[in-house]
Design a protein around this motif. Structure first.
Motif, PDB file in Angstrom:
ATOM      1  N   LEU A  27       0.837  -1.203   0.000  1.00 31.52           N
ATOM      2  CA  LEU A  27       0.000   0.000   0.000  1.00 31.52           C
ATOM      3  C   LEU A  27       0.869   1.249   0.000  1.00 31.52           C
ATOM      4  CD1 LEU A  27      -2.404  -1.130   2.849  1.00 31.52           C
ATOM      5  CD2 LEU A  27      -2.847  -1.247   0.401  1.00 31.52           C
ATOM      6  N   SER A  28       0.379   2.289  -0.641  1.00 31.10           N
ATOM      7  CA  SER A  28       1.078   3.570  -0.611  1.00 31.10           C
ATOM      8  C   SER A  28       0.670   4.327   0.657  1.00 31.10           C
ATOM      9  CB  SER A  28       0.721   4.400  -1.844  1.00 31.10           C
ATOM     10  OG  SER A  28      -0.637   4.803  -1.777  1.00 31.10           O
ATOM     11  N   TYR A  29       1.501   5.284   1.046  1.00 32.12           N
ATOM     12  CA  TYR A  29       1.168   6.116   2.202  1.00 32.12           C
ATOM     13  C   TYR A  29      -0.142   6.856   1.973  1.00 32.12           C
ATOM     14  CZ  TYR A  29       5.821   5.290   4.106  1.00 32.12           C
ATOM     15  OH  TYR A  29       6.945   4.709   4.629  1.00 32.12           O
ATOM     16  N   SER A  30      -0.381   7.305   0.752  1.00 35.80           N
ATOM     17  CA  SER A  30      -1.616   8.058   0.480  1.00 35.80           C
ATOM     18  C   SER A  30      -2.843   7.161   0.619  1.00 35.80           C
ATOM     19  CB  SER A  30      -1.566   8.714  -0.897  1.00 35.80           C
ATOM     20  OG  SER A  30      -1.492   7.748  -1.919  1.00 35.80           O
ATOM     21  N   MET A  31      -2.739   5.886   0.260  1.00 35.05           N
ATOM     22  CA  MET A  31      -3.863   4.959   0.447  1.00 35.05           C
ATOM     23  C   MET A  31      -4.178   4.784   1.933  1.00 35.05           C
ATOM     24  SD  MET A  31      -3.077   1.966  -2.321  1.00 35.05           S
ATOM     25  CE  MET A  31      -4.537   1.020  -1.923  1.00 35.05           C
ATOM     26  N   ILE A  32      -3.129   4.625   2.728  1.00 34.15           N
ATOM     27  CA  ILE A  32      -3.310   4.452   4.173  1.00 34.15           C
ATOM     28  C   ILE A  32      -3.904   5.722   4.777  1.00 34.15           C
ATOM     29  CG2 ILE A  32      -2.119   4.065   6.363  1.00 34.15           C
ATOM     30  CD1 ILE A  32      -0.076   2.374   4.706  1.00 34.15           C
ATOM     31  N   GLU A  33      -3.348   6.875   4.415  1.00 33.55           N
ATOM     32  CA  GLU A  33      -3.839   8.148   4.939  1.00 33.55           C
ATOM     33  C   GLU A  33      -5.306   8.366   4.565  1.00 33.55           C
ATOM     34  OE1 GLU A  33      -2.669  12.530   3.824  1.00 33.55           O
ATOM     35  OE2 GLU A  33      -1.123  11.609   5.092  1.00 33.55           O
ATOM     36  N   SER A  34      -5.665   8.066   3.342  1.00 31.53           N
ATOM     37  CA  SER A  34      -7.056   8.226   2.906  1.00 31.53           C
ATOM     38  C   SER A  34      -7.991   7.301   3.686  1.00 31.53           C
ATOM     39  CB  SER A  34      -7.186   7.937   1.413  1.00 31.53           C
ATOM     40  OG  SER A  34      -6.501   8.894   0.663  1.00 31.53           O
ATOM     41  N   ALA A  35      -7.541   6.072   3.918  1.00 27.27           N
ATOM     42  CA  ALA A  35      -8.356   5.114   4.674  1.00 27.27           C
ATOM     43  C   ALA A  35      -8.565   5.585   6.108  1.00 27.27           C
ATOM     44  CB  ALA A  35      -7.711   3.739   4.644  1.00 27.27           C
ATOM     45  N   ILE A  36      -7.506   6.104   6.725  1.00 31.70           N
ATOM     46  CA  ILE A  36      -7.621   6.591   8.108  1.00 31.70           C
ATOM     47  C   ILE A  36      -8.566   7.789   8.169  1.00 31.70           C
ATOM     48  CG2 ILE A  36      -6.361   7.697  10.005  1.00 31.70           C
ATOM     49  CD1 ILE A  36      -3.936   5.940   9.123  1.00 31.70           C
ATOM     50  N   GLU A  37      -8.412   8.717   7.230  1.00 34.46           N
ATOM     51  CA  GLU A  37      -9.290   9.886   7.218  1.00 34.46           C
ATOM     52  C   GLU A  37     -10.751   9.481   7.015  1.00 34.46           C
ATOM     53  OE1 GLU A  37     -10.019  14.069   4.873  1.00 34.46           O
ATOM     54  OE2 GLU A  37      -8.054  13.117   4.728  1.00 34.46           O
ATOM     55  N   ALA A  38     -11.008   8.543   6.112  1.00 38.80           N
ATOM     56  CA  ALA A  38     -12.382   8.075   5.885  1.00 38.80           C
ATOM     57  C   ALA A  38     -12.941   7.407   7.144  1.00 38.80           C
ATOM     58  CB  ALA A  38     -12.417   7.114   4.701  1.00 38.80           C
ATOM     59  N   TYR A  39     -12.104   6.628   7.832  1.00 37.27           N
ATOM     60  CA  TYR A  39     -12.530   5.970   9.066  1.00 37.27           C
ATOM     61  C   TYR A  39     -12.893   7.009  10.126  1.00 37.27           C
ATOM     62  CZ  TYR A  39     -12.615   3.090  13.211  1.00 37.27           C
ATOM     63  OH  TYR A  39     -13.009   2.480  14.379  1.00 37.27           O
ATOM     64  N   LEU A  40     -12.017   7.990  10.299  1.00 40.77           N
ATOM     65  CA  LEU A  40     -12.282   9.031  11.294  1.00 40.77           C
ATOM     66  C   LEU A  40     -13.523   9.846  10.927  1.00 40.77           C
ATOM     67  CD1 LEU A  40      -8.683  10.290  12.095  1.00 40.77           C
ATOM     68  CD2 LEU A  40     -10.170   8.875  13.536  1.00 40.77           C
ATOM     69  N   ARG A  41     -13.671  10.159   9.666  1.00 35.99           N
ATOM     70  CA  ARG A  41     -14.829  10.926   9.216  1.00 35.99           C
ATOM     71  C   ARG A  41     -16.130  10.181   9.540  1.00 35.99           C
ATOM     72  NH1 ARG A  41     -14.132  15.107   6.571  1.00 35.99           N
ATOM     73  NH2 ARG A  41     -12.161  14.538   5.589  1.00 35.99           N
ATOM     74  N   LYS A  42     -16.099   8.863   9.399  1.00 37.03           N
ATOM     75  CA  LYS A  42     -17.292   8.046   9.656  1.00 37.03           C
ATOM     76  C   LYS A  42     -17.535   7.803  11.147  1.00 37.03           C
ATOM     77  CE  LYS A  42     -19.345   3.560   8.538  1.00 37.03           C
ATOM     78  NZ  LYS A  42     -19.191   2.321   7.769  1.00 37.03           N
ATOM     79  N   HIS A  43     -16.465   7.502  11.898  1.00 35.84           N
ATOM     80  CA  HIS A  43     -16.622   7.059  13.289  1.00 35.84           C
ATOM     81  C   HIS A  43     -16.289   8.109  14.347  1.00 35.84           C
ATOM     82  CE1 HIS A  43     -17.367   2.927  12.016  1.00 35.84           C
ATOM     83  NE2 HIS A  43     -16.370   3.091  11.153  1.00 35.84           N
ATOM     84  N   HIS A  44     -15.409   9.055  14.031  1.00 34.53           N
ATOM     85  CA  HIS A  44     -14.973  10.046  15.017  1.00 34.53           C
ATOM     86  C   HIS A  44     -14.727  11.394  14.338  1.00 34.53           C
ATOM     87  CE1 HIS A  44     -14.557   6.915  18.027  1.00 34.53           C
ATOM     88  NE2 HIS A  44     -13.921   6.195  17.113  1.00 34.53           N
ATOM     89  N   PRO A  45     -15.746  11.977  13.710  1.00 37.28           N
ATOM     90  CA  PRO A  45     -15.528  13.217  12.943  1.00 37.28           C
ATOM     91  C   PRO A  45     -15.040  14.387  13.794  1.00 37.28           C
ATOM     92  CG  PRO A  45     -17.872  12.767  13.197  1.00 37.28           C
ATOM     93  CD  PRO A  45     -17.139  11.554  13.687  1.00 37.28           C
ATOM     94  N   GLU A  46     -15.295  14.355  15.082  1.00 39.75           N
ATOM     95  CA  GLU A  46     -14.850  15.441  15.962  1.00 39.75           C
ATOM     96  C   GLU A  46     -13.329  15.592  15.962  1.00 39.75           C
ATOM     97  OE1 GLU A  46     -14.797  11.708  18.437  1.00 39.75           O
ATOM     98  OE2 GLU A  46     -16.150  12.536  16.926  1.00 39.75           O
ATOM     99  N   LEU A  47     -12.612  14.523  15.664  1.00 38.84           N
ATOM    100  CA  LEU A  47     -11.149  14.590  15.643  1.00 38.84           C
ATOM    101  C   LEU A  47     -10.610  15.356  14.448  1.00 38.84           C
ATOM    102  CD1 LEU A  47     -10.033  11.060  16.834  1.00 38.84           C
ATOM    103  CD2 LEU A  47     -10.010  13.194  18.089  1.00 38.84           C
ATOM    104  N   LEU A  48     -11.438  15.538  13.436  1.00 42.02           N
ATOM    105  CA  LEU A  48     -10.987  16.239  12.231  1.00 42.02           C
ATOM    106  C   LEU A  48     -11.271  17.740  12.307  1.00 42.02           C
ATOM    107  CD1 LEU A  48     -12.160  13.614   9.596  1.00 42.02           C
ATOM    108  CD2 LEU A  48      -9.864  13.944  10.524  1.00 42.02           C
TER     109      LEU A  48
END
Length: 146
Positions: free
Chosen positions: A20-41
């Motif tokens: 996996l590329s770093y950008s794939m991992i970063e995008s996955a983490i951001e999508a996870y946070l947006r869905k489950h913990h949007p307050e962190l963003l």
């Protein structure tokens, strides 16, 4: 297989691990946070990762030990295993059984490193569970446990 990352366009290395590329991992983490913990963003803040693990959000329990072997800051047990740890009261080396679905973090780490290590171990549960589950199944099958 995994709702965290779409592996359909990823190459697999000789060990069977997706590359996996770093950008794939970063995008996955951001999508996870947006869905489950949007307050962190919304603003910079500490991630309460220990609370999330202990709440059962990832299906893993969390233990703190003074790890002696394996020499690591943390580990993720997808199946039962044993570790060597130093008992914080007696200072003796002990062999400790670790149950499957357990994240173990070295209790001697400073708070920021402990939190980072918890995040690192959670990523194993989100990104590599397919690998360890298949590997565990094949090991058990070859030992006639199934």
């Amino acid at each position: 297989m995994n709702d965290f990352i779409d592996y359909s366009n990823c190459q697999i290395d000789s060990r069977g691990v997706y590359c996996l590329s770093y950008s794939m991992i970063e995008s996955a983490i951001e999508a996870y946070l947006r869905k489950h913990h949007p307050e962190l963003l919304l603003e910079p803040q500490q991630t309460p990762i220990e609370n999330w693990i202990e709440s059962g959000e990832y299906g893993f329990s969390l233990e703190y030990r003074n790890l002696a072997f394996p020499q690591a800051q943390g580990l993720t047990a997808f199946s039962q295993m044993v570790i060597w740890a130093i008992n914080s009261e007696t200072k003796h080396l002990e062999i400790l059984p670790i149950e499957e679905n357990t994240i173990v973090v070295d209790e001697t780490l400073p708070e920021d490193e402990l939190r980072f290590t918890c995040c690192h171990e959670v990523m194993h549960t989100k990104m590599h569970s397919y690998y360890f589950v298949v590997d565990y199944y094949l090991q058990r099958k070859s030992q006639n446990y199934l």
